[in-house]
Write an enzyme that holds these catalytic residues in place. Structure first.
Site, PDB file in Angstrom:
ATOM      1  N   GLU A   4      47.315  43.729  45.395  1.00 52.52           N
ATOM      2  CA  GLU A   4      47.499  43.329  44.378  1.00 52.52           C
ATOM      3  C   GLU A   4      46.906  41.449  45.755  1.00 52.52           C
ATOM      4  O   GLU A   4      45.805  41.502  45.024  1.00 52.52           O
ATOM      5  CB  GLU A   4      48.562  42.161  44.602  1.00 52.52           C
ATOM      6  CG  GLU A   4      49.138  41.256  43.953  1.00 52.52           C
ATOM      7  CD  GLU A   4      48.013  40.754  42.671  1.00 52.52           C
ATOM      8  OE1 GLU A   4      47.501  42.115  42.029  1.00 52.52           O
ATOM      9  OE2 GLU A   4      48.438  39.621  42.357  1.00 52.52           O
ATOM     10  N   THR A  61      37.590  36.549  29.659  1.00 50.52           N
ATOM     11  CA  THR A  61      37.766  37.141  30.744  1.00 50.52           C
ATOM     12  C   THR A  61      39.178  37.702  30.075  1.00 50.52           C
ATOM     13  O   THR A  61      39.584  38.762  31.692  1.00 50.52           O
ATOM     14  CB  THR A  61      38.586  35.999  31.177  1.00 50.52           C
ATOM     15  OG1 THR A  61      38.569  36.547  33.135  1.00 50.52           O
ATOM     16  CG2 THR A  61      40.113  35.477  31.006  1.00 50.52           C
TER      17      THR A  61
END
Ligand SMILES: *[C@@H]1O[C@H](CO)[C@@H](O)[C@H](O)[C@H]1NC(C)=O
Ligand SMILES: *[C@@H]1O[C@H](CO)[C@@H](O)[C@H](O)[C@H]1NC(C)=O
Ligand SMILES: *[C@@H]1O[C@H](CO)[C@@H](O)[C@H](O)[C@H]1NC(C)=O
Ligand SMILES: *[C@@H]1O[C@H](CO)[C@@H](O)[C@H](O)[C@H]1NC(C)=O
Ligand SMILES: *[C@@H]1O[C@H](CO)[C@@H](O)[C@H](O)[C@H]1NC(C)=O
Ligand SMILES: *[C@@H]1O[C@H](CO)[C@@H](O)[C@H](O)[C@H]1NC(C)=O
Ligand SMILES: *[C@@H]1O[C@H](CO)[C@@H](O)[C@H](O)[C@H]1NC(C)=O
Ligand SMILES: *[C@@H]1O[C@H](CO)[C@@H](O)[C@H](O)[C@H]1NC(C)=O
Ligand SMILES: *[C@@H]1O[C@H](CO)[C@@H](O)[C@H](O)[C@H]1NC(C)=O
Ligand SMILES: *[C@@H]1O[C@H](CO)[C@@H](O)[C@H](O)[C@H]1NC(C)=O
Ligand SMILES: *[C@@H]1O[C@H](CO)[C@@H](O)[C@H](O)[C@H]1NC(C)=O
Ligand SMILES: *[C@@H]1O[C@H](CO)[C@@H](O)[C@H](O)[C@H]1NC(C)=O
Length: 516
Positions: A359, A492
């Protein structure tokens, strides 16, 4: 140039050479036949994981107990169904698509599962309005309910613009159409244009596009700590709160949409492309860093007047965005940096025990190693850094798409099969580590530790996994003439919108010079 001086630097536009927009995809590109079996692999993964969604999380009102596959069901409207419609269409799951359209037509988008009927303008826009409109377009406008529902949602979200502000509040209570007071951020306010502009195209109501354009133009006009990139947090009246500059979360998709809106709309307003070029130019000047180990290229954050040598999976959309924008502006300098960013992001996959990227991560460059945290670098992180040129600061994998998204742009732009190998690598790693063990493998989970082959799992199957991870991977192996980057612009959330033929030039074509 020091950062302080950069922040104060004046930008001048000087007459420059004429630049012609280039095509985005490599001409004549085909996928070698020994990769096309990946298409069936991906269809079968979609089939298994979507039926787990139907079994455990549908109807789409409630999160399931932890023993079931949870679902990233934003606002209780069935985010997965809407997000997955265009993926179903592209993969050829027509029965699932029609079933999904029926479910959408039965959904009441005027209430949410939140107690106060709170909705997020950003989430409603990128997932729902975006997903509905791309499904509407791809299916040749044969399902008008998709447009009606997109309009219904936007009409409700339009109440977020109040007091004459150009920038909307992000929270809106649908029970009384009042705003949730508070601040917003650059990404929430600046990621509306592709969707609201497309809604105007199909409804012929100019208001949608106008609202979104005014928000973006307001952001572009704000004073910016790094020219072209405003501080992240702000009030809808335009009052800025902080100086955080990042290509990552909270700012990311504002920057993403600047060249994409220029391309999708072919607008004559050069502000969008010029602002993006300014953001890229000043990022090259101030944020571009190379690791002292292996010379990987990263884009740092800037906050509290300090460079922070950090990056993230979310920020890794930047490689693809620089490739796309660089091609549109016919600027190979930018394209080449984009390709290097893609390589560095994929290195975060190649370097872990599972083969899946973390992440968030950090690195050391010749100018320092500040991470924005008081935590010292542990000896484990130092060892890992010395091996890999980055170290992990959050080891989870939340089914994010950005690394594979940028890898897809790199493939379509260059035709280098190493990007196909990267995508195969990711598919194989996902197949090993994401199947939800508590459910005997149906449904795919998020994992908390990409450095463990026996990672704890969260039974949460993200809506954007179906919209983005599945679609970007599938299109990587699909015929490049399908959803060509010269004919479509992705929102997006990986929802493609059909674009008109490209203009000969994007932006004013003037070189932006920094003076100090
Ligand atoms: C496909 O073939 C190429 C060239 O023969 C080879 O380099 C590549 O590894 C193969 N890829 C797969 C997934 O089989
Ligand atoms: C999807 O899976 C079901 C079994 O769950 C199977 O019957 C069906 O043929 C699969 N569809 C495709 C297109 O793979
Ligand atoms: C993708 O391309 C192939 C081969 O050109 C074609 O058969 C297929 O129908 C296309 N799929 C879509 C969704 O356009
Ligand atoms: C609107 O509804 C929300 C949630 O019920 C509530 O908190 C808020 O005070 C209401 N606003 C107005 C202006 O009534
Ligand atoms: C739902 O919202 C739309 C858009 O604001 C509105 O036109 C419609 O009347 C609403 N329907 C109900 C039942 O409240
Ligand atoms: C256009 O959309 C806006 C925003 O929902 C709405 O207020 C306005 O009434 C619409 N105009 C027309 C002509 O329908
Ligand atoms: C903008 O709104 C914030 C929060 O309500 C407030 O503190 C600030 O003074 C306002 N700024 C201007 C210029 O009105
Ligand atoms: C841009 O300007 C040209 C020339 O005036 C005009 O023909 C075209 O329609 C404009 N494009 C848009 C998207 O407004
Ligand atoms: C190409 O991009 C670089 C980096 O942003 C910039 O410095 C240069 O001026 C650009 N060239 C043109 C012709 O716009
Ligand atoms: C900047 O400093 C303030 C005060 O120390 C802190 O609260 C904030 O988190 C910092 N911002 C960032 C992005 O690190
Ligand atoms: C990180 O930077 C600090 C100074 O800011 C320095 O003391 C430390 O040695 C650096 N650590 C590494 C691993 O380079
Ligand atoms: C550091 O690495 C060792 C060996 O790989 C591992 O056993 C240990 O748990 C790690 N420590 C931390 C704090 O991650």
């Amino acid at each position: 140039m020091s950062l302080r001086r950069l922040a104060l630097a004046a930008f001048t536009l000087s007459a420059g050479v004429s630049v012609r927009a280039g095509t985005v995809q490599k001409a004549g590109l085909t996928v070698p036949s020994n990769y096309t079996s990946q298409l069936d692999t991906l269809k079968s993964i979609f089939n298994v994981t979507y039926s787990a969604y139907q079994q455990y999380a549908c109807p789409h009102d409630e999160l399931q107990p932890d023993s079931k596959v949870g679902i990233d069901d934003i606002m209780g409207w069935g985010a997965t169904i809407v997000d997955a419609l265009d993926t179903m269409w592209i993969m050829g799951f027509t029965d699932l698509f029609e079933q999904g359209v029926n479910q959408v037509s039965e959904t009441n988008f005027n209430v949410t599962t939140d107690d106060g009927n709170l909705a997020s303008v950003f989430d409603a826009t990128i997932r729902y309005i975006g997903g509905l409109l791309s499904a509407y377009e791809l299916s040749d406008q044969k399902y008008p309910v998709l447009l009606e529902k997109a309009k219904n949602i936007a009409d409700n979200m339009a109440y977020a613009w109040v007091d004459g502000n150009a920038i909307p509040y992000n929270g809106i209570f649908l029970s009384n159409y009042s705003i949730q007071d508070g601040f917003t951020n650059v990404a929430q306010a600046g990621t509306l244009l592709l969707e609201w502009g497309t809604l105007t195209k199909y409804t012929k109501n100019d208001t949608y596009q106008k609202l979104a354009e005014e928000a973006t133009l307001k952001l572009a006009s704000l004073p910016a700590p790094i020219p072209g990139i405003p501080g992240q947090l702000l009030y809808p009246n335009g009052s800025n709160i902080d100086d955080l500059v990042t290509w990552g979360s909270g700012t990311d998709s504002y920057l993403e949409y600047l060249p994409k809106w220029a391309r999708l709309s072919n607008t004559n307003d050069t502000t969008y492309a010029d602002t993006w070029l300014m953001a890229v130019d000043s990022s090259i000047e101030a944020l571009l860093k190379r690791s002292t180990v292996d010379n990987w290229l990263y884009l740092a954050d800037y906050a509290n007047k300090t460079i922070q040598h950090v990056s993230s999976h979310l920020a890794c959309f930047h490689g693809g965005n620089w490739i796309l924008g660089g091609k549109l502006l016919n600027n190979d300098t930018i394209v080449n940096y984009g390709l290097e960013l893609v390589d560095a992001c994929f290195n975060t996959y190649r370097s872990t025990t599972t083969g899946i990227g973390p992440e968030s991560f950090a690195y050391i460059s010749s100018d320092g190693n500040y991470t924005g945290s008081s935590d010292p670098i542990t000896s484990n992180q130092t060892d890992f850094y010395n091996e890999n040129g980055f170290y992990i600061t959050n080891a989870a994998y939340y089914q994010r798409p950005e690394v594979l998204e940028s890898n897809f742009y790199a493939w379509r732009a260059t035709g280098d099969t190493k990007y196909l190998d990267n995508a195969v690598w990711a598919i194989e790693a996902f197949q090993k580590y994401l199947p939800a063990s508590s459910l005997g493998g149906v449904g795919w989970a998020c994992i908390t530790d990409v450095m463990s082959t026996d990672s704890p799992q969260w039974n949460d199957q993200a809506a954007y996994f179906f919209a983005e991870v599945m679609k970007y991977l599938y299109l990587t192996f699909d015929d490049p003439n399908n959803i060509s980057l010269d004919e479509y612009v992705f929102n997006t959330e990986c929802h493609p919108f059909k674009a008109p033929p490209a203009k000969s030039q994007y932006g004013s074509g003037k070189v932006i010079n920094m003076t100090n």
